[in-house]
Design a protein around this motif. Sequence first.
Motif, PDB file in Angstrom:
ATOM      1  N   CYS A 141       0.817  -1.212   0.000  1.00  0.00           N
ATOM      2  CA  CYS A 141       0.000   0.000   0.000  1.00  0.00           C
ATOM      3  C   CYS A 141       0.854   1.267   0.000  1.00  0.00           C
ATOM      4  N   LEU A 142       2.144   1.137   0.359  1.00  0.00           N
ATOM      5  CA  LEU A 142       3.046   2.277   0.323  1.00  0.00           C
ATOM      6  C   LEU A 142       3.759   2.362  -1.023  1.00  0.00           C
ATOM      7  N   THR A 143       4.155   1.240  -1.577  1.00  0.00           N
ATOM      8  CA  THR A 143       4.847   1.254  -2.875  1.00  0.00           C
ATOM      9  C   THR A 143       3.879   1.496  -4.029  1.00  0.00           C
ATOM     10  N   GLN A 144       2.617   1.097  -3.847  1.00  0.00           N
ATOM     11  CA  GLN A 144       1.591   1.310  -4.878  1.00  0.00           C
ATOM     12  C   GLN A 144       0.361   1.946  -4.229  1.00  0.00           C
ATOM     13  N   PRO A 145       0.462   3.210  -3.857  1.00  0.00           N
ATOM     14  CA  PRO A 145      -0.632   3.854  -3.115  1.00  0.00           C
ATOM     15  C   PRO A 145      -1.928   3.890  -3.920  1.00  0.00           C
ATOM     16  N   ILE A 146      -3.020   3.654  -3.243  1.00  0.00           N
ATOM     17  CA  ILE A 146      -4.324   3.771  -3.890  1.00  0.00           C
ATOM     18  C   ILE A 146      -4.791   5.218  -3.793  1.00  0.00           C
ATOM     19  N   ARG A 147      -5.503   5.675  -4.806  1.00  0.00           N
ATOM     20  CA  ARG A 147      -5.948   7.073  -4.843  1.00  0.00           C
ATOM     21  C   ARG A 147      -7.430   7.225  -4.520  1.00  0.00           C
ATOM     22  N   SER A 148      -8.148   6.106  -4.447  1.00  0.00           N
ATOM     23  CA  SER A 148      -9.572   6.185  -4.105  1.00  0.00           C
ATOM     24  C   SER A 148     -10.035   4.830  -3.602  1.00  0.00           C
ATOM     25  N   VAL A 149     -11.162   4.849  -2.929  1.00  0.00           N
ATOM     26  CA  VAL A 149     -11.750   3.606  -2.446  1.00  0.00           C
ATOM     27  C   VAL A 149     -13.271   3.743  -2.470  1.00  0.00           C
ATOM     28  N   ALA A 150     -13.934   2.759  -3.059  1.00  0.00           N
ATOM     29  CA  ALA A 150     -15.403   2.732  -3.086  1.00  0.00           C
ATOM     30  C   ALA A 150     -15.885   2.085  -1.790  1.00  0.00           C
ATOM     31  N   LEU A 151     -16.625   2.833  -0.992  1.00  0.00           N
ATOM     32  CA  LEU A 151     -17.025   2.361   0.331  1.00  0.00           C
ATOM     33  C   LEU A 151     -17.795   1.049   0.264  1.00  0.00           C
ATOM     34  N   GLN A 152     -18.747   0.965  -0.633  1.00  0.00           N
ATOM     35  CA  GLN A 152     -19.571  -0.241  -0.698  1.00  0.00           C
ATOM     36  C   GLN A 152     -18.762  -1.440  -1.167  1.00  0.00           C
ATOM     37  N   ASN A 153     -17.936  -1.251  -2.166  1.00  0.00           N
ATOM     38  CA  ASN A 153     -17.137  -2.365  -2.695  1.00  0.00           C
ATOM     39  C   ASN A 153     -16.205  -2.946  -1.642  1.00  0.00           C
ATOM     40  N   GLU A 154     -15.669  -2.065  -0.752  1.00  0.00           N
ATOM     41  CA  GLU A 154     -14.732  -2.513   0.283  1.00  0.00           C
ATOM     42  C   GLU A 154     -15.437  -2.897   1.580  1.00  0.00           C
TER      43      GLU A 154
END
Length: 425
Positions: A320-333
């Motif tokens: 998660c540090l080497t390939q940071p995510i820029r968004s997250v869908a609340l329902q999907n997660e």
Amino acid sequence: MPVEKIDTLVVGGGQAGIAMSEHLRNAEVPHIVLEKKRTAEAWRTGRWDNLVANGPAWHDRFPGLAFEEAKPDEFVSKDRLAQYLVDYAAMIKAPIREGVEVKEAHRLSGTGGFLVRTSSGDIEARRIVAATGAFQHPVIPPIVPKEAPVQQIHSFHYKNPEALPAGAVMVVGAGSSGAQIADELNRAGRKVFLSVGPHDRPPRRYRGRDNVWWLGVLGLWDMAAPAPGTEHVTISVSGAHGGRTMDFRRLGGEGVILTGLTSGYSDGELSFADDLQQNIAAGDANYLEVLDLADAYVARTGLNLPEEPEARQMYPDPQCLTQPIRSVALQNEGISTIIWATGFRQDFSWLKVDAFDDRGAPLHNRGVSVEPDIYFLGLPWQSRRGSSFIWGVWHDAKHIADQIEIQRSYEKYEGQAAIVQAAAE
């Protein structure tokens, strides 16, 4: 019914109000302390169940009373700390009135002093100390709409993992509260996302000494207050589990999904700034700077403290540090809860005097207001870095009591000033 009169009214019965009472008593200043709920209420109900002090028992206390039955390097529970404050108030015979809320205070025109309206009647006070502390009203930034299909709470209202609905949790804020809550939830088996903004992360211990000791001998507790508006620095430190350095790489390796600063929300999706790696690197730099300062101090003073080269070894970078995510869908997660560990705002709206800037922040010098006979206590960086800590507020209270005593001595003057003849005459 006659209005009660008092020389000094202290508003707030937490650590600031108790410290203020001790010094006013020592200066023989008549005073009362008003607390709208119970003594040390914030420590009783405004913290999560498993919170412990962020400093060890030998350090985070008032000078006049040690923690009984606690080891010097123990991080006492929030309930033990609340009881400590209650015990201290009893020891100094602090005149605290619980369950009395101050509604409004304004200056009495032409007579000096203030009329204070409370839930139990009016009081006339010659001077007022606002000792309501730094953590008054939890702040949740207006990023996610209230009607969004997710529970939103502030860290102030978080209690334990079992009290949250089933599902993953998004924790926003990587200061001491946010990082510790994320760690606790992860240990409880929850899927956890942690939004990490700019922060300092000092070592918990180094070369056999706790961080608070290093801050002391290096003179960092006495750092002067920075310029207005720049006082807040997010510090990530923890006394949980016996006290460990808060390392975000470790949390990431243990399963916490790190993200950058939370920047927006749209259509059920949280977005994050592209700053996670930058924020982690800056936190690392702060950590290593403290180690460097400590090593230099040992070399200079010749202290016999063992070297600790392993302290400079970093955990591996999680994905998660080497390939940071820029968004997250609340329902999907499956995110059912967002916990906002995003700080507090102060509220002095009850104090109807010209003592604040356009942001509502007190205008003061070490707690002495620009408005005569008004004082503030428990503010972050009130006089130095340690001001909002239990021992630091005690020293700030001493300064304010000294200033009150000086003003009282001026008020007693009734004669005419002497005229000094020139020596030549």
